[in-house]
Design a protein around this motif. Structure first.
Motif: not given
Length: 601
Positions: A297-299, A301-313
């Motif tokens: 998304q937005f060119d 991977p969504i794993s680059k986004f802080g909101a996703i990283r928050y959830k994974l952590a």
């Protein structure tokens, strides 16, 4: 040998008042080569037989559940905890927990069938049965020739299990009982060969257990399969008994001992249920991180986004904490069983008392890990976005399957109140010294706090001091509540639940820190920076919960100067000297998961 073990084993509930050293706990990284082989064999079974066929479970293919149970039996997985004398493998408690953990990752349908059979369907006979009963029934259950079910719940008897109306009437010739009544939510009812049934004889105060063979011609009938939110291919039916004849020799244990049997079976079931939530979390996290690495998304991977990283952590941290606490408790139980056996107690009695000893920890684990799997699956759906809501991805079924874990083996509300209630009862019996430490907390509150800067140069020095302070916070709150309400504390359910949340966070946070400290001594701090980060993150969140629940509790029962003093004490007991950078900690954890493309701890 027993004396050596005894010195190092914290007894049930004593974690609150006794310091535990990291060397004295068991962690998943301590698995023996045999345990690793067992784990890998179970994972291979799940990956080969269950995971590729998730759609069959979701389509309510009950016959496939039975087929998979039979395949598990061929591998010996139904007999892990059964003594060798009755056709089992006779393995230790940690081994049985390990199998429950890894066999439950693919689907709640199979997990429920497996757990009901190997636990509450078999265990009451191995623990309470006569030698004749064990010889007759347990080998069939261990081999998968027969499957078992457990009939406790009734339309009017759920959490209040001892209020069941099912009746057992002795025949005129005294050779058998006639059981009449209705049971509901009975797992495996559609294909089992044997029921453990609880019924009341005459006007007895407590119910009695019976071993009942499933014979439709003997007054036994079932409703159609229930249509459920989740665990769709787990057979769940109502069972009706109409003057079902049960031989006198099929009474389980003594008359009126059924409630005790039921409660002890649930103690074992609770820790196994917690274990059964772990591999599901690992697979949800792995599926979520893989999707986030692939979804652009937005060119990027969504794993680059802080909101996703928050959830994974957060997801990884709760799973890591659950593993830490489950295997800590499992080994404590195993060691307590070994101590009793070395003292000449039979294995049957040693296992009963060993698990009963840690009933508080079992209740804690059931609550904590069942809620973690629900949160984890919910965040998994969120990471997948709209796709997560679709049956085409495994997240929606994982969420549905997770929901039941907060209900069975006793609702989480009941288990919260039980954990605190059992702790207070242990204190009253002198089995856990709460009075001494609680008195010291009162003295501490009246004293002048130290303003010296502590030495926190060692790993987890501040975190371990914080755990010690959280224990003081619990003693302060629980001690004040007991003084206020005395024997009427049972009626203050909101206060009990808030106190339980503090107790739960203490055990879970301490287990996580001890695991990581032990691991650091094995591997070196530099090699486990992510695990260190997870231990610190879990504690940080635990402190927040203790602060909230402690404040809520104090305000509910204390007033005036007493309230002000206790609130001041709570602030002291939940105050960091060096506040951790939680944002950076989450980045550290998520970076590792994203790089490995899986849950990797």
């Amino acid at each position: 040998m027993a004396d050596t073990i005894e010195k190092n084993v914290t007894r049930g509930g004593q974690f609150l008042v006794k310091e535990t050293k990291c060397e004295d706990i068991f962690i998943p990284e301590d698995f023996s080569e045999e345990q690793k082989m067992m784990r890998d064999m179970v994972k291979e079974f799940v990956d080969k037989e269950l995971w590729p066929n998730k759609d069959r479970f979701e389509k309510r293919d009950f016959s496939f559940t039975v087929e998979c149970m039979q395949k598990a039996a061929e591998l010996g997985l139904l007999s892990i905890s059964v003594p060798e004398a009755y056709g089992g493998m006779g393995m230790g408690f940690v081994d049985t927990v390990l199998v429950c953990d890894y066999i439950s990752g693919a689907t709640g349908s199979f997990s429920s069938a497996f757990g009901a059979h190997t636990g509450i369907g078999t265990l009451p006979i191995t623990l309470y049965g006569t030698e004749e009963q064990k010889q007759k029934y347990v080998p069939k259950l261990a081999s998968g020739e027969w499957f078992g079910a457990y009939c406790l719940t009734e339309p009017g008897a759920g959490s209040d299990a001892n209020s069941g109306k099912t009746k057992a009437v002795l025949s005129e010739d005294g050779t058998h009982y006639k059981i009449t009544g209705q049971k509901m939510w009975i797992t495996n009812a559609g294909f089992c060969s044997l029921f453990i049934v609880f019924a009341r004889i005459e006007d007895d105060k407590n119910i009695t257990g019976f071993i009942v063979e499933n014979d439709p011609e003997n007054g036994i009938s079932t409703n159609e399969e229930e249509h459920k939110l989740g665990i769709r291919a787990s057979s769940t039916r109502q069972v009706f008994f109409n003057e079902t004849k049960v031989p006198l020799e099929n009474m389980l244990s003594e008359r009126g001992n059924g409630f005790k049997i039921a409660m002890n079976a649930l103690n074992v079931g609770r820790i196994k249920l917690a274990a059964a939530c772990l591999d599901s979390q690992r697979r949800i996290i792995t599926g979520s991180v893989k999707y986030s690495n692939e979804r652009i998304q937005f060119d990027v991977p969504i794993s680059k986004f802080g909101a996703i990283r928050y959830k994974l952590a957060e997801m990884a941290t709760s799973c890591y904490a659950g593993e830490s606490a489950v295997y800590r408790a499992a080994k404590s139980i195993e060691e307590r069983i070994a101590i009793r056996e070395s003292e000449g107690t039979s294995h049957q009695e040693a296992e009963l008392k060993g698990v009963e000893e840690f009933a508080i920890e079992c209740a804690i684990l059931k609550v904590a890990v069942s809620e973690d799997i629900q949160n984890c699956s919910d965040e998994g759906i969120q990471i997948f976005g709209g796709m997560g809501f679709s049956e085409d991805t495994p997240m929606e079924s994982a969420w549905r399957d997770a929901r039941i874990t907060r209900i069975y083996e006793g609702t989480n509300e009941i288990n919260r109140m039980l954990s605190v209630g059992m702790l207070i009862k242990k204190a009253m019996k002198g089995q856990v010294d709460l009075l001494g430490p609680a008195s010291k907390v009162q003295e501490d509150l009246m004293g002048i706090p130290s303003f010296e800067t502590p030495d926190y140069s060692e790993l987890f020095a501040e975190e371990k001091e914080m755990i010690s302070k959280l224990k003081k916070a619990f003693l302060m709150v629980a001690g004040g509540a007991v003084q206020k309400y005395g024997p009427n504390l049972d009626n203050e359910q909101q206060l009990l639940i808030a106190s339980a949340d503090i107790l739960i966070e203490i055990y879970m946070a301490e287990s996580t820190i001890l695991r990581t400290e032990k691991l650091a001594k094995k591997e070196g701090e530099a090699n486990i920076k992510e695990q260190i980060a997870m231990a610190k993150l879990y504690l940080y969140k635990a402190v927040d919960i203790v602060t909230q629940k402690g404040k809520e509790s104090i305000i509910s029962f204390a007033e005036g100067d007493e309230q002000r003093m206790m609130l001041m004490g709570l602030r002291r007991y939940t105050k960091y000297t060096n506040m951790p950078n939680i944002v950076e900690i989450r980045r550290t954890i998520s970076a590792k998961i994203i790089a490995e493309n899986k849950y990797c701890f």
